[in-house]
Motif scaffolding. Sequence first.
Motif, PDB file in Angstrom:
ATOM      1  N   SER A 170      -1.177  -9.922  -9.085  1.00 42.38           N
ATOM      2  CA  SER A 170       0.295  -9.434  -9.250  1.00 42.38           C
ATOM      3  C   SER A 170       0.457  -8.236  -9.753  1.00 42.38           C
ATOM      4  N   THR A 171      -0.466  -7.970 -10.749  1.00 41.32           N
ATOM      5  CA  THR A 171      -0.524  -6.641 -11.402  1.00 41.32           C
ATOM      6  C   THR A 171      -0.897  -5.500 -10.529  1.00 41.32           C
ATOM      7  N   GLU A 172      -1.696  -5.679  -9.609  1.00 47.49           N
ATOM      8  CA  GLU A 172      -2.141  -4.700  -8.789  1.00 47.49           C
ATOM      9  C   GLU A 172      -0.849  -4.727  -7.606  1.00 47.49           C
ATOM     10  N   THR A 173      -0.273  -5.683  -7.201  1.00 55.86           N
ATOM     11  CA  THR A 173       0.958  -5.535  -6.331  1.00 55.86           C
ATOM     12  C   THR A 173       2.072  -4.767  -6.823  1.00 55.86           C
ATOM     13  N   PHE A 174       2.240  -5.041  -8.152  1.00 53.36           N
ATOM     14  CA  PHE A 174       3.303  -4.473  -8.996  1.00 53.36           C
ATOM     15  C   PHE A 174       3.309  -2.904  -8.978  1.00 53.36           C
ATOM     16  N   PHE A 175       1.897  -2.297  -9.245  1.00 52.15           N
ATOM     17  CA  PHE A 175       1.566  -1.000  -9.337  1.00 52.15           C
ATOM     18  C   PHE A 175       1.487  -0.319  -7.775  1.00 52.15           C
ATOM     19  N   SER A 176       1.135  -0.929  -6.794  1.00 57.89           N
ATOM     20  CA  SER A 176       1.087  -0.451  -5.485  1.00 57.89           C
ATOM     21  C   SER A 176       2.214  -0.666  -4.723  1.00 57.89           C
ATOM     22  N   ARG A 177       2.893  -1.698  -4.721  1.00 56.29           N
ATOM     23  CA  ARG A 177       3.896  -1.850  -3.850  1.00 56.29           C
ATOM     24  C   ARG A 177       5.303  -1.830  -4.467  1.00 56.29           C
ATOM     25  N   VAL A 178       5.470  -2.016  -5.611  1.00 57.15           N
ATOM     26  CA  VAL A 178       6.799  -2.073  -6.414  1.00 57.15           C
ATOM     27  C   VAL A 178       7.236  -0.792  -7.130  1.00 57.15           C
ATOM     28  N   ALA A 179       6.330  -0.494  -8.043  1.00 59.93           N
ATOM     29  CA  ALA A 179       6.381   0.751  -8.708  1.00 59.93           C
ATOM     30  C   ALA A 179       5.995   1.970  -7.580  1.00 59.93           C
ATOM     31  N   LYS A 180       5.085   1.709  -6.756  1.00 54.07           N
ATOM     32  CA  LYS A 180       4.447   2.540  -6.023  1.00 54.07           C
ATOM     33  C   LYS A 180       4.064   4.101  -6.842  1.00 54.07           C
ATOM     34  N   SER A 181       3.569   3.883  -7.830  1.00 52.96           N
ATOM     35  CA  SER A 181       3.025   5.154  -8.648  1.00 52.96           C
ATOM     36  C   SER A 181       1.604   5.152  -8.654  1.00 52.96           C
TER      37      SER A 181
END
Length: 433
Positions: free
Chosen positions: A295-306
């Motif tokens: 979930s943490t990986e997904t947050f950074f890559s697909r939600v924050a996209k940072s």
Amino acid sequence: MTTITVLDSIMGSGKTTYVIDMINAQHDKDVAESFANPDHEPTKFLVVVPLLSEVDRFVHSCPDLRFKDPQPVHGKKLYHLDKLVDEGENIVTTHALFRLLDRSIYEKLKERGYKLIIDEVLECVGMFDKLTAKDRKLLFDNKMVYIDKTTRRLCWNDEAYPDCEGRFSDIKKLCHTGSLVSVKDTMLLWEFPSEFLTCFKEVIVCTYLFKGSPFYAYLQAEGFTIRMKTIRDGSLCEWDAGRGDREAKERIKSLIRVYEGPMNKIGDANGLRNPLSSTWYDKASAEALKRLKSSTETFFSRVAKSPAKFNAWTAFSKVKPRLKGRGYTKGWIANNAKGTNEYVDKQAMAYLYNCFYHPVIKGYFHERGIKVDEDMYALSAMIQWIWRSQIRRGDPIHLFIPSERMRKLLHDWLNTSGCISLTSDEQEMKRAA
């Protein structure tokens, strides 16, 4: 006893600027009085900051006071600090070095009439784990130490072991400063000796959400008088439980985007469970940790996209190896990070934490008649961590806070004119009604 003045004011409100202006104004006043009275003793300052990077600000902002930063002499900064006190210099140093001061240095500080300024609260109580059960048994069996029945402090048997050096020399020093306290028969706490604070003619603490800190509980337990103040528009004002922060919070709200979605489910409260707490991590299955990492990986890559270099995360250190993942591993920031601009470029942050008092320390305060505020303690820790990011300079950030409790504390704080929507006492009263 010495009165402790606390400047409790939201981040960016100008606490440090106010203190620097106050120091410079006091110096100008002392210079003027010296012309009228050659015997006038100028005010001497000891300023304590979280990190070395903050030392330079006081050195450069108060040039006429010629602040000195202790340097290694004979391999020890403490030796140099002792000499600076002997010479009556204005001193700026770190929390870490301040914790090492001994009784002889404090007596000198008292004689010289120093004023103490502390940027961010002191770490005043913690578990002492540098003595094994075997060594503890050896010390007691040989009557090298004993416990004072009144204070519960660990004391060194100077009559039988006056010249002990080597293996237990550090324990001997801590006993002499009164820094070790026995709790629950088999455990030791390190505690800052409260009498050291009485060596100063005045003590000023600059922080935010002070009443959620262990330092507040500690000062209450030790019987200090606490005078709460705040900074508003550059001026010193009476503290009002943070209700003067409304305008600042309105600006802050527009800069914070908190993830709200299915990946938060792992942190949903369920009965007596406290997801993402230290105990939860101890019992968490491999599958649960894998899901949190994903979930943490997904947050950074697909939600924050940072990009990875702009990402930050934290959790309990014991689970760091099992949670590090693609796109954020190198962005680790310890949960207790304070007072540093080192991470001011961080745009997206994952707070994989559910913060509670250590149960032994909470119990220690409870035994002394002090009720701690768990929610404000947790809120304070989280806000300090979030403020390591680029929000410090007014730029937007994206947050992943899967703990339902921690996320609610942040929303409550952002959407009220006080510290949080309800204090712990008020919540209990509401439930009872």
